[in-house]
Motif scaffolding. Structure first.
Motif, mmCIF file in Angstrom:
data_model
loop_
_atom_site.group_PDB
_atom_site.id
_atom_site.type_symbol
_atom_site.label_atom_id
_atom_site.label_comp_id
_atom_site.label_asym_id
_atom_site.label_seq_id
_atom_site.Cartn_x
_atom_site.Cartn_y
_atom_site.Cartn_z
ATOM 1 N N ASP A 129 0.833 -1.213 0.000
ATOM 2 C CA ASP A 129 0.000 0.000 0.000
ATOM 3 C C ASP A 129 0.865 1.260 0.000
ATOM 4 O OD1 ASP A 129 -2.582 1.450 0.375
ATOM 5 O OD2 ASP A 129 -1.627 1.994 2.275
ATOM 6 N N GLY A 130 2.062 1.162 0.618
ATOM 7 C CA GLY A 130 2.963 2.312 0.650
ATOM 8 C C GLY A 130 3.566 2.641 -0.699
ATOM 9 N N ILE A 131 3.431 1.733 -1.660
ATOM 10 C CA ILE A 131 3.962 1.954 -3.013
ATOM 11 C C ILE A 131 2.825 2.212 -4.001
ATOM 12 C CG2 ILE A 131 5.243 0.906 -4.905
ATOM 13 C CD1 ILE A 131 6.800 -0.705 -2.834
ATOM 14 N N VAL A 132 1.783 1.373 -3.932
ATOM 15 C CA VAL A 132 0.719 1.420 -4.940
ATOM 16 C C VAL A 132 0.006 2.763 -4.956
ATOM 17 C CG1 VAL A 132 -1.504 0.420 -5.619
ATOM 18 C CG2 VAL A 132 0.378 -1.077 -4.908
ATOM 19 N N GLN A 133 -0.442 3.207 -3.785
ATOM 20 C CA GLN A 133 -1.213 4.459 -3.770
ATOM 21 C C GLN A 133 -0.388 5.657 -4.242
ATOM 22 O OE1 GLN A 133 -3.165 5.263 -0.069
ATOM 23 N NE2 GLN A 133 -3.986 7.213 -0.723
ATOM 24 N N PRO A 134 0.836 5.892 -3.708
ATOM 25 C CA PRO A 134 1.632 7.026 -4.214
ATOM 26 C C PRO A 134 1.929 6.909 -5.718
ATOM 27 C CG PRO A 134 2.518 6.254 -2.139
ATOM 28 C CD PRO A 134 1.498 5.249 -2.558
ATOM 29 N N TYR A 135 2.217 5.681 -6.167
ATOM 30 C CA TYR A 135 2.519 5.489 -7.589
ATOM 31 C C TYR A 135 1.327 5.875 -8.459
ATOM 32 C CZ TYR A 135 3.602 3.088 -11.972
ATOM 33 O OH TYR A 135 3.816 2.800 -13.297
ATOM 34 N N VAL A 136 0.142 5.370 -8.103
ATOM 35 C CA VAL A 136 -1.046 5.637 -8.919
ATOM 36 C C VAL A 136 -1.397 7.117 -8.901
ATOM 37 C CG1 VAL A 136 -3.512 5.172 -9.170
ATOM 38 C CG2 VAL A 136 -1.941 3.292 -8.672
ATOM 39 N N ILE A 137 -1.347 7.742 -7.706
ATOM 40 C CA ILE A 137 -1.697 9.163 -7.605
ATOM 41 C C ILE A 137 -0.777 10.002 -8.494
ATOM 42 C CG2 ILE A 137 -1.661 11.154 -6.051
ATOM 43 C CD1 ILE A 137 -2.735 9.335 -3.864
ATOM 44 N N GLY A 138 0.536 9.706 -8.433
ATOM 45 C CA GLY A 138 1.486 10.481 -9.229
ATOM 46 C C GLY A 138 1.294 10.288 -10.715
ATOM 47 N N HIS A 139 1.207 9.038 -11.151
ATOM 48 C CA HIS A 139 1.084 8.769 -12.589
ATOM 49 C C HIS A 139 -0.295 9.158 -13.124
ATOM 50 C CE1 HIS A 139 4.792 6.559 -11.879
ATOM 51 N NE2 HIS A 139 4.953 6.484 -13.204
ATOM 52 N N ALA A 173 -0.942 11.711 -16.136
ATOM 53 C CA ALA A 173 -1.803 11.316 -17.257
ATOM 54 C C ALA A 173 -2.866 12.380 -17.523
ATOM 55 C CB ALA A 173 -2.454 9.968 -16.961
ATOM 56 N N MET A 174 -3.419 12.946 -16.434
ATOM 57 C CA MET A 174 -4.439 13.975 -16.612
ATOM 58 C C MET A 174 -3.837 15.260 -17.179
ATOM 59 S SD MET A 174 -7.318 12.585 -15.899
ATOM 60 C CE MET A 174 -6.558 11.192 -16.741
ATOM 61 N N VAL A 175 -2.624 15.595 -16.730
ATOM 62 C CA VAL A 175 -1.955 16.784 -17.275
ATOM 63 C C VAL A 175 -1.714 16.600 -18.772
ATOM 64 C CG1 VAL A 175 0.176 18.141 -17.240
ATOM 65 C CG2 VAL A 175 -0.918 17.481 -15.090
ATOM 66 N N ALA A 176 -1.341 15.395 -19.162
ATOM 67 C CA ALA A 176 -1.066 15.096 -20.573
ATOM 68 C C ALA A 176 -2.334 14.737 -21.339
ATOM 69 C CB ALA A 176 -0.053 13.967 -20.677
ATOM 70 N N ARG A 177 -3.493 14.796 -20.658
ATOM 71 C CA ARG A 177 -4.793 14.477 -21.254
ATOM 72 C C ARG A 177 -4.842 13.045 -21.809
ATOM 73 N NH1 ARG A 177 -7.928 18.943 -21.772
ATOM 74 N NH2 ARG A 177 -6.894 20.971 -21.526
ATOM 75 N N LYS A 178 -4.237 12.138 -21.075
ATOM 76 C CA LYS A 178 -4.260 10.718 -21.458
ATOM 77 C C LYS A 178 -5.315 10.011 -20.604
ATOM 78 C CE LYS A 178 0.608 10.563 -22.824
ATOM 79 N NZ LYS A 178 1.927 9.938 -22.565
ATOM 80 N N LEU A 179 -6.567 10.199 -20.959
ATOM 81 C CA LEU A 179 -7.671 9.669 -20.163
ATOM 82 C C LEU A 179 -7.640 8.144 -20.107
ATOM 83 C CD1 LEU A 179 -10.265 10.112 -18.596
ATOM 84 C CD2 LEU A 179 -11.513 10.108 -20.768
ATOM 85 N N THR A 209 -6.966 3.287 -16.899
ATOM 86 C CA THR A 209 -6.265 1.998 -16.709
ATOM 87 C C THR A 209 -5.568 1.971 -15.348
ATOM 88 O OG1 THR A 209 -5.924 1.781 -19.083
ATOM 89 C CG2 THR A 209 -4.527 0.443 -17.648
ATOM 90 N N LEU A 210 -4.940 3.097 -14.992
ATOM 91 C CA LEU A 210 -4.277 3.195 -13.682
ATOM 92 C C LEU A 210 -5.282 3.010 -12.544
ATOM 93 C CD1 LEU A 210 -1.818 6.185 -14.208
ATOM 94 C CD2 LEU A 210 -1.182 3.815 -13.692
#
Length: 539
Positions: free
Chosen positions: A29-39, A43-49, A54-55
């Motif tokens: 959980d200490g890896i998955v949540q930070p990883y998903v939030i960041g990526h 993705a949203m900044v790059a408009r990759k919906l 998928t994330l």
């Protein structure tokens, strides 16, 4: 303490491996949540919906795995707690049966089983499980951070630990202000009680104003100390909050610089910020759990000490055909109760030990039973594994809260026919059809004399060769005492009986009488061959 922990957890290696595996899954959980939030942010900044969705889908699946791991961790932790509690309680019970623990009261062991094992559960078992989990989460998350951006990641972690240091730095300061207020408040309470109790005297001598003025001064001092205590607590809390804010803002500012330089994305910064907390919080928690572990160390050390199962070193084998040899033997718990005793008992003899209350008869019997070591002299028995040949009829025979069958057989495989024969032999034939009758502390359909007959039946069923009787005739009328004495004297082995009052008719039926007297009185060198033939021991 590591030795005791290895002994505690060694038999449960599979559970420990299960705890490690499920803890590792939960720690993700200490890896998955930070990883998903960041990526997801990137993705949203790059408009990759599509990639963002998928994330989120992967996050949902990973959450299911993590929750399953958390349930597995809770289950395995509970199983390990149960197993260790069982081992500790059984170990304490086994220790209670060790010869060296004979004089230790039952409440001591019940307190250890119910209270101290519970403290070890919290301080050792639970603390070690949480230390393991914190190490896993902190270690895995730290590895993830170092792999993402080690410079900024270490900065986040290092600064995140700073607020956790404040409570350790302010502990003495806060404790001192709390102690000052408690002292002042106690002084005010004492003075208030004194002032109110002095009202009659104050009315007589018109002391209302001086006494109230004195009370007012103390009250003002108490309130100042109370204000100062609350202020210090508030200052410490605000200092922690300030440092949390600063240690949060500073890495973000540095992270913004990394972003402007193109070395980091916004999502990467969020990932590092979120993951760093999964490192610092476990590290702070490890310190707290380690303190709990160390606090429980004395209890664990005490319980894990190996019980002594050896007989007292003064016990030896007799040098001739004698069953028991006493040579200048002193007995007692802390100091000798009599002058040294010297006598010999042969197999098949009926020996009566007499003495006033407090003369040490029961203590001597415990020494003869081999459960209480002598304090001096040479004590020898003619049979190996002496305690396996001895039965004792106690003043208050013990009953299990179980059936008559169990109280007779004591868990051994004995047929009902043998039980009925033993009951008949000791005059309890009326119970031969009631082997399932429940006995115990709250259900005692047996009289005092019948309880002692049951004890003799136990000795017969266990095929014991020596019967020790402790005040077996006390509290009985003459007719009942005679019948019970007949049973004792008919025992097919050696009889050693201690009594306070015995009729002259009964005394003549014993082969030997040993009389105990206070230590200050002289004693003869040897026991008499019969009470009428030669001197008895005076000791």
């Amino acid at each position: 303490m590591l030795t005791q922990i290895r002994q505690l957890y060694g038999p449960h290696l599979k559970l420990l491996i299960g705890l490690l595996a499920t803890g590792a899954i939960t720690s993700l959980d200490g890896i998955v949540q930070p990883y998903v939030i960041g990526h997801f942010t990137d993705a949203m900044v790059a408009r990759k919906l599509s990639f963002g969705l998928t994330l989120l889908g992967g996050w949902g699946l990973a959450t299911l795995v993590i929750v399953a791991g958390s349930l597995g961790f809770a289950y395995t932790r509970g199983q390990l707690r149960q197993a260790i509690n069982f081992d500790l309680r059984q170990r304490i019970a086994a220790t209670a049966y060790a010869p060296a623990q004979t004089a230790v009261g039952t409440p001591h062991f019940t307190a250890m089983i119910f209270n101290e094992v519970k403290q070890i559960e919290t301080g050792v078992t639970d603390s070690l499980a949480m230390i393991l989990y914190c190490l896993l989460q902190g270690g895995l998350t730290l590895a993830f951070i170092l792999g993402s951006n080690w410079q900024l990641g270490l900065l986040f972690v290092a600064l995140g630990l700073v607020p956790g240091m404040i409570p350790h730095l302010t502990t003495n300061w806060l404790q001192r202000s709390t102690s000052d207020w408690q002292t002042a408040n106690q002084q005010y309470t004492d003075l208030l009680e004194e002032t109110l109790a002095a009202r009659p005297l104050a009315h007589t001598y018109q002391l209302e104003q001086p006494l109230l003025s004195r009370l007012s001064t103390q009250l003002a001092h108490t309130e100042r100390e109370y204000f100062k205590m609350n202020l210090h607590q508030s200052m410490a809390g605000n200092l922690v909050s300030l440092l949390y804010s600063l240690t949060f803002i500073l890495p973000l500012a540095i992270g913004a610089w990394f972003i402007m330089q193109g070395h980091l994305t916004i999502g990467g910064l969020l990932t590092l910020n979120s993951a760093a907390d999964r490192v610092t919080s476990p590290l702070i928690s490890i310190v707290q759990y380690t303190n709990q572990l160390l606090a429980a160390k004395p209890l664990l050390m005490q319980i894990m000490q190996a019980p002594s199962n050896t007989l007292p070193p003064t016990i030896a084998r007799t040098t001739d055909a004698a069953l028991i040899q006493f040579s200048q033997v002193e007995f007692g718990y802390n100091q000798p109760l009599t002058t040294p005793l010297t006598f010999t008992i042969h197999s098949g003899e009926r020996v009566l030990i007499r003495g006033a209350s407090g003369s040490g008869k029961s203590t001597l019997l415990a020494t003869l039973a081999g459960v209480l070591p002598s304090l001096g002299g040479e004590l020898a028995f003619g049979l190996p594994n002496w305690q396996q040949h001895v039965a004792v009829v106690a003043q208050s025979p013990f009953l299990f809260h179980a059936s008559l069958r169990f109280n007779l057989a004591l868990g051994r495989p004995i047929t009902d026919r043998e039980l009925i024969d033993a009951l008949t032999a000791v005059g309890l034939a009326r119970f031969q059809t009631h082997l399932n009758l429940t006995l115990g502390t709250t259900q005692r359909p047996l009289s005092g004399g019948e309880l002692k007959r049951l004890e003799v039946a136990r000795a017969i069923l266990a095929k014991r060769q020596v019967l020790l009787v402790d005040e077996g005739l006390s509290g009985l009328d003459a007719a009942s005492a005679t019948k019970l004495a007949d049973l004792f004297l008919a025992f097919p082995g050696t009889l050693i009986e201690v009594e306070h009052h015995v009729s002259s008719d009964l005394i003549n039926r014993y082969d030997r009488v040993i009389a105990l007297a206070p230590k200050t009185e002289p004693k003869a060198a040897n026991a008499s061959d019969s009470v009428n033939a030669s001197p008895v021991i005076q000791s």
